[in-house]
Design a protein around this motif. Structure first.
Motif, PDB file in Angstrom:
ATOM      1  N   ALA A   2       0.800  -1.788  -0.066  1.00  0.00           N
ATOM      2  CA  ALA A   2       0.053  -0.639  -0.008  1.00  0.00           C
ATOM      3  C   ALA A   2       0.977   1.024  -0.034  1.00  0.00           C
ATOM      4  O   ALA A   2       2.086   0.506   1.086  1.00  0.00           O
ATOM      5  CB  ALA A   2      -0.644  -0.057   1.365  1.00  0.00           C
ATOM      6  N   ASN A   3       0.388   2.134  -0.630  1.00  0.00           N
ATOM      7  CA  ASN A   3       1.183   3.896  -0.099  1.00  0.00           C
ATOM      8  C   ASN A   3       1.206   4.085   0.706  1.00  0.00           C
ATOM      9  O   ASN A   3       0.348   3.317   1.656  1.00  0.00           O
ATOM     10  CB  ASN A   3       0.040   4.831  -0.869  1.00  0.00           C
ATOM     11  N   GLU A   4       2.286   4.637   1.766  1.00  0.00           N
ATOM     12  CA  GLU A   4       2.555   4.945   3.654  1.00  0.00           C
ATOM     13  C   GLU A   4       1.650   5.654   3.503  1.00  0.00           C
ATOM     14  O   GLU A   4       1.316   5.313   4.641  1.00  0.00           O
ATOM     15  CB  GLU A   4       3.841   6.280   2.602  1.00  0.00           C
ATOM     16  N   ASN A   5       0.866   6.505   2.696  1.00  0.00           N
ATOM     17  CA  ASN A   5      -0.299   7.498   3.750  1.00  0.00           C
ATOM     18  C   ASN A   5      -1.502   6.306   4.357  1.00  0.00           C
ATOM     19  O   ASN A   5      -2.109   6.653   4.887  1.00  0.00           O
ATOM     20  CB  ASN A   5      -0.661   8.466   2.939  1.00  0.00           C
ATOM     21  N   THR A   6      -1.111   5.230   3.597  1.00  0.00           N
ATOM     22  CA  THR A   6      -2.939   3.911   3.756  1.00  0.00           C
ATOM     23  C   THR A   6      -2.189   2.893   4.364  1.00  0.00           C
ATOM     24  O   THR A   6      -2.911   1.932   4.971  1.00  0.00           O
ATOM     25  CB  THR A   6      -3.477   3.316   2.208  1.00  0.00           C
ATOM     26  N   LYS A   8      -0.986   0.209   6.796  1.00  0.00           N
ATOM     27  CA  LYS A   8      -1.536  -0.729   7.713  1.00  0.00           C
ATOM     28  C   LYS A   8      -0.586  -0.688   8.053  1.00  0.00           C
ATOM     29  O   LYS A   8       0.372  -2.367   7.911  1.00  0.00           O
ATOM     30  CB  LYS A   8      -2.279  -1.684   7.515  1.00  0.00           C
ATOM     31  N   GLY A  34       2.073   5.785   8.389  1.00  0.00           N
ATOM     32  CA  GLY A  34       0.637   4.860   7.858  1.00  0.00           C
ATOM     33  C   GLY A  34      -0.703   4.795   9.278  1.00  0.00           C
ATOM     34  O   GLY A  34       0.027   5.532  10.006  1.00  0.00           O
ATOM     35  N   THR A  35      -1.279   3.812   8.766  1.00  0.00           N
ATOM     36  CA  THR A  35      -1.634   3.922  10.335  1.00  0.00           C
ATOM     37  C   THR A  35      -1.378   2.861  11.212  1.00  0.00           C
ATOM     38  O   THR A  35      -1.251   1.600  10.876  1.00  0.00           O
ATOM     39  CB  THR A  35      -3.252   3.621   9.557  1.00  0.00           C
ATOM     40  N   HIS A  37      -2.359  -0.483  13.432  1.00  0.00           N
ATOM     41  CA  HIS A  37      -4.033  -1.101  13.575  1.00  0.00           C
ATOM     42  C   HIS A  37      -3.577  -2.257  14.608  1.00  0.00           C
ATOM     43  O   HIS A  37      -4.228  -2.135  15.105  1.00  0.00           O
ATOM     44  CB  HIS A  37      -3.559  -2.195  11.794  1.00  0.00           C
ATOM     45  N   ASP A  95       1.193  -4.167   5.879  1.00  0.00           N
ATOM     46  CA  ASP A  95       2.020  -3.482   4.984  1.00  0.00           C
ATOM     47  C   ASP A  95       3.615  -3.272   5.694  1.00  0.00           C
ATOM     48  O   ASP A  95       3.936  -3.063   5.168  1.00  0.00           O
ATOM     49  CB  ASP A  95       1.894  -2.340   4.247  1.00  0.00           C
TER      50      ASP A  95
END
Length: 247
Positions: A2-6, A8, A34-35, A37, A95
């Motif tokens: 995933a892109n860095e800002n999305t 997980k 990222g986020t 989780h 990710d």
């Protein structure tokens, strides 16, 4: 990936090798990539030495994982953290991982996660052994985020002058070589690509160590590179190239 800002991310904290005063800066830094989780912290919570973490855990919804010290001299916390990391890796839901420790015991873990194609962000103190630093895709020293345990949060590092920056041969060679590696036939390279190469070659590189909050600010200050903005789609993207070396 995933892109860095999305992306997980799983954030795993070694409470024995991290201080509670880092938590605000740590999670703010993690949010750049990222986020989170999963947020877990490992230690023996029956003892008094981790008491400073308890308020931080509630404020930031970090899950404490209890690990008794079964044998003196053996770090059961590290083992528990590594086992959990492998379980999370095999779940194939993430990710990347953020490993928060200054302990070299996590070197092989970082390498194994990267072998699986996931990104690893390391966070630790300046004493962190180089093998662990090098095993991460990106390593952030926690003193960049907060002050030391005995002080107020530190002031931003003094900004180095252009002459001081140009006198740092290691820095200038790192940047010049990264631009050469990323450049097209005319010598121009996207600044974002250059930054990625710099981080791969030097995982603990951070423009904040030189007093510049942004990589682009450091590049501008050096005065060694031509810089131009190119319109690509709806946004402008900076490109750089090496200026000819003076004879």
């Amino acid at each position: 990936m995933a892109n860095e800002n999305t992306a997980k991310l799983a954030v795993l904290i070694d409470a024995d090798n991290a201080r509670p005063m880092i938590v605000d800066g740590l999670l703010a830094e993690v949010a750049k990539y990222g986020t989170a989780h999963v947020k877990r912290i490992y230690g023996d919570w029956t003892g008094p030495n981790l008491g400073g973490w308890k308020a931080a855990l509630l404020d930031h919804s970090i899950q404490p994982i209890q690990q008794f010290a079964y044998t003196s001299g053996k770090n059961a916390t590290d083992s528990a953290m590594i086992i959990d990391a492998m379980d999370l890796l095999y779940a194939e839901r993430f990710d990347g991982f953020c490993i928060v420790s200054s302990d070299s015991d996590f070197t092989r873990l970082a390498s194994r996660i990267r072998e699986a194609g996931l990104i690893v962000y390391g966070f630790g103190e300046r004493k962190t052994p180089l093998p662990f630093v090098s095993a991460c895709d990106k390593f952030i020293y926690t003193d960049r985020l907060v002050g030391t345990v005995d002080s107020e949060p530190e002031e931003p590092k003094a900004r180095k002058s252009p002459s001081e920056l140009r006198g740092d041969t290691k820095l200038t060679n790192l940047l010049r070589n990264a631009i050469d590696a990323a450049s097209d036939e005319n010598g121009w390279a996207a600044l974002s690509t250059v930054g990625g190469i710099v981080n791969k070659r030097s995982p603990d590189f951070d423009s904040r160590d030189y007093g510049y909050s942004k990589f682009s600010g450091l590049i501008n200050a050096l005065g060694l590179f031509d810089i131009e903005d190119r319109q690509i789609g709806n946004a402008k993207h900076p490109y750089v190239r090496n200026k000819p070396r003076s004879k």
